[in-house]
Design a protein around this motif. Structure first.
Motif: not given
Length: 718
Positions: A633-644
């Motif tokens: 879930v945290a990965a999903s948020l970070l990818y969507a924010l452009g912070l992979p």
């Protein structure tokens, strides 16, 4: 054997008359009854056979020999004998015994017919009334069970079991006040009734009167210490109240006393050990739990299994077992529902217990408000508390309709949803605490979706057609372990409210934090902490001088965490406790996160709402992504924010990334700046409007397929 299967004195219908010979069949029958009542089944059987040799159509001998055969483990032979007796003399007692044997064989309609025939012959037969009511109750027909159980209790004022079961029936119907009254009346007549006190405690628990429920469970366990499920329920209640050290021996007592819900007790105990940060104790019990699940024990709460580092197939099996148990309890679904006319806004219902100051409400409030009313109308269905808060008022105002389901049983709630007229029902709870999956199981809506609350499959047969996800939390190829059709939204699947208020900044000193050191933070609940992750955090503290670890208050788990740090050679004083703030102070909780430098995520259970809180407040999150949804879930948020670049995939990389950021102030400042810039990113996690357009697109496609009589299917929404 069921109550009154063997008469207490002699069989009904004894022949009257004068003196008889010693070996007259009726004299032998008296001897047979005496041996039967004494428990000498073989001798009693021989005597019954002697009677029938002399009088092959003697109904009392046929009846009682049938009961005896069932006691000896041959219910089919027993039923055949009692059926012959009923054909010869269909009196109430024989028909009641026939019903009991049919009920024991699982032949519910035939058993019901026999009990009703018995009552038609003798409306004052308390045993038949009780047996009929209990049969209907076990068949999940509590409304039908009430009348015969009331009759049994009225006919036999000392029939404690009738009152106990009547209390259960009223409880299932949502008539909690009536259930309490009946059960208290039963206990006034006989305070030793374990079943009545057990059920009373359960009613009080569901009324939210937790102190009173606890008192009844404690009295029950004191007076009847061998009632294993009383210990289990007491432990569960204490667990929910975060009185973990008191709950621990209760779960162990349930296991020691042979609870039939062994997987449930073990799952609770494991979860409790995680909350207490006793990781070795938890690990030692997991193999036992897995064996019970493999054997088909359906009592384990799926969420407790979901949080363990186990194979996806194990999580799915726990959910399927639970769904099947719920289906048996729920009874038949409602008649199939139809969607409203095409061309009109879809009628979407959101079902939850959390329409008050709760993390789900913080995420969903903006969604209720931002839905396009040309495309959908919104009904919020609530079976949770009304806390009278501003959030509750906002939620009620944000929906077009708000329906309170409190006081209704699952079937009543499902019927209320059907009456309200819903095209798509979205269950926001699933198998999380306080959820009522039995409502969706009854199919009140033509299309049913699970979303947001439970990050795992609800299992085959749960009544759910779709799950809302995205390509990160549920990547292609993961569908095999989901029994719902997977709908992948573009961006992040998680709803967020772009209008959440943040209080003015606070100072580090306000929270006992040093001004001149790196502050690692984690506001996840203690049950998400694991030995590997916490050891990693200890190494980070050792590698970054003066740094501190700022954790949400772990309660009774704190001594174990401090001892772990000391064992690693790290001063336990470098663990700073963040007090859990009241929910009304959420804006202040968001603001205090700016006092930290880096949020360290947990594994395998990630931060979900907690990660969204940190990122919304501007606090970077370093996460480790795993295989299951719950770990991504945290990965999903970070990818969507452009912070992979803040997403790692193993423990070594996670530790290295956290250490790199802690040692490089410029790099950390760059990450913070990128996070701040991404906060208003169009289509990002905090763009509630665009998120709602994606949801509406998903709902429209689901409805189109349903109108075309096509089954649910995986699809993506751009």
């Amino acid at each position: 054997m069921a109550r009154a299967a063997v008469p207490p004195d002699r069989p009904a219908g004894r022949l009257a008359g004068g003196t008889v010979a010693v070996q007259h069949p009726m004299s032998v029958l008296d001897q047979a009854v005496a041996r039967h009542q004494a428990g000498d089944l073989d001798e009693a059987a021989a005597l019954y056979a002697q009677v029938l040799a002399a009088e092959p159509h003697q109904p009392d001998a046929l009846n009682l020999l049938g009961v005896l055969r069932a006691q000896q483990g041959d219910p089919a032979a027993g039923e055949a004998l009692v059926a012959r007796a009923a054909a010869l003399r269909p009196d109430a007692e024989i028909l009641a015994n026939l019903g009991r044997l049919r009920a024991a064989a699982g032949r519910v309609p035939a058993a019901e017919a026999a009990f009703r025939a018995a009552l038609a012959r003798d409306g004052s037969h308390a045993g038949a009334a009780f047996a009929l009511g209990t049969l209907l109750l076990n068949a999940n027909r509590p409304a039908d069970a009430v009348a015969p159980l009331e009759l049994a209790a009225r006919l036999d004022l000392n029939h404690g079991a009738a009152r106990a079961n009547l209390g259960v029936a009223l409880h299932r119907l949502g008539r909690l006040g009536d259930a309490e009254s009946v059960l208290r009346a039963a206990l006034e007549r006989d305070a030793t009734q374990a079943a009545a006190r057990f059920n009373l405690a359960s009613v009080l628990d569901d009324q939210g009167r937790l102190d009173a429920a606890e008192a009844e469970y404690r009295l029950l366990t004191a007076r009847h210490p061998d009632v294993a499920d009383a210990w289990l329920n007491l432990g569960t209640l204490l667990h929910r109240r975060h009185r973990d050290l008191e709950a621990l021996p209760c779960f162990q007592a349930a296991l020691d006393r042979g609870t039939s819900r062994r997987a449930g007790a073990l799952a609770h105990l494991i979860h409790l050990h995680y909350r207490l940060c006793r990781w070795d104790a938890a690990a030692a019990l997991i193999p036992q739990l897995l064996s019970l699940l493999e054997a088909g024990d359906d009592s384990a709460p799926p969420f407790a299994v979901l949080c363990l580092e186990v194979e996806e197939a194990v999580r799915q099996r726990a959910a399927r077992l639970h769904a099947a148990a719920n289906a048996r309890a729920a009874g038949p679904p409602l008649a199939p529902a139809s969607l409203g006319p095409a061309g009109r806004p879809l009628r979407v219902g959101y079902l939850s217990a959390d329409w008050h100051q709760h993390p789900t409400a913080y995420l969903m409030a903006g969604v209720l408000e931002a839905h396009d009313r040309h495309k959908v109308t919104v009904t919020a269905f609530s079976y949770g508390p009304d806390d009278g808060s501003p959030m509750r008022a906002r939620l009620k105002a944000g929906a077009d309709h708000f329906v309170d389901l409190r006081g209704m049983d699952d079937r009543g709630a499902a019927q209320a949803i059907r009456t309200a007229g819903v095209d798509i029902l979205v269950d926001l709870k699933g198998y999380t605490e306080g959820g009522r999956p039995g409502i969706a199981q009854l199919r009140p809506a033509p299309v049913q979706v699970q979303y947001l609350g439970y990050p795992g499959t609800l299992g085959r047969g749960a009544g759910i057609d779709y799950v809302l996800a995205d390509a990160i939390v549920l990547p292609p190829g993961a569908e095999a372990y989901w029994d719902e059709a997977v709908v992948r939204l573009s961006g992040c699947y998680q709803a967020n409210d772009s209008g959440r208020p943040i209080a003015p900044p606070s100072l580090r000193g306000d929270w006992g934090l040093p001004d001149d050191a790196i502050v690692f933070a984690c506001f996840n609940a203690a049950y998400k902490l694991t030995a590997d992750v916490f050891a990693c955090w200890g190494r980070l503290l050792a590698a970054v001088p003066k740094s501190v670890l700022w954790l949400l208050d772990p309660g009774a788990g704190l001594p174990a965490l401090q001892a772990t740090l000391a064992h690693q050679g790290v001063d336990p004083a470098r663990l700073v406790v963040a007090p859990a703030l009241p929910k009304a102070r959420m804006a202040e909780h968001l603001a205090r996160q700016a006092c930290a430098d880096l949020f360290l995520d947990t594994y395998p259970t990630n931060a979900h709402t907690t990660a969204a809180d940190a990122l919304y407040a501007g606090l970077p999150v370093v996460t480790r992504a795993g295989v299951p949804f719950i770990s991504r879930v945290a990965a999903s948020l970070l990818y969507a924010l452009g912070l992979p670049d803040l997403v790692t995939y193993d423990l070594a990389a996670y530790e290295a990334k956290a250490l790199e950021l802690a040692r490089d102030p410029a790099l950390l400042a760059d990450v913070r700046a990128r996070l701040l810039a991404a906060h208003t990113r169009p289509g990002g996690p905090f763009d509630t409007g665009i998120f709602c357009r994606r949801l509406e697109g998903a709902y429209a496609r689901m409805a189109d397929r349903a109108r075309a009589h096509l089954p649910p299917v995986d699809f993506e929404v751009e």
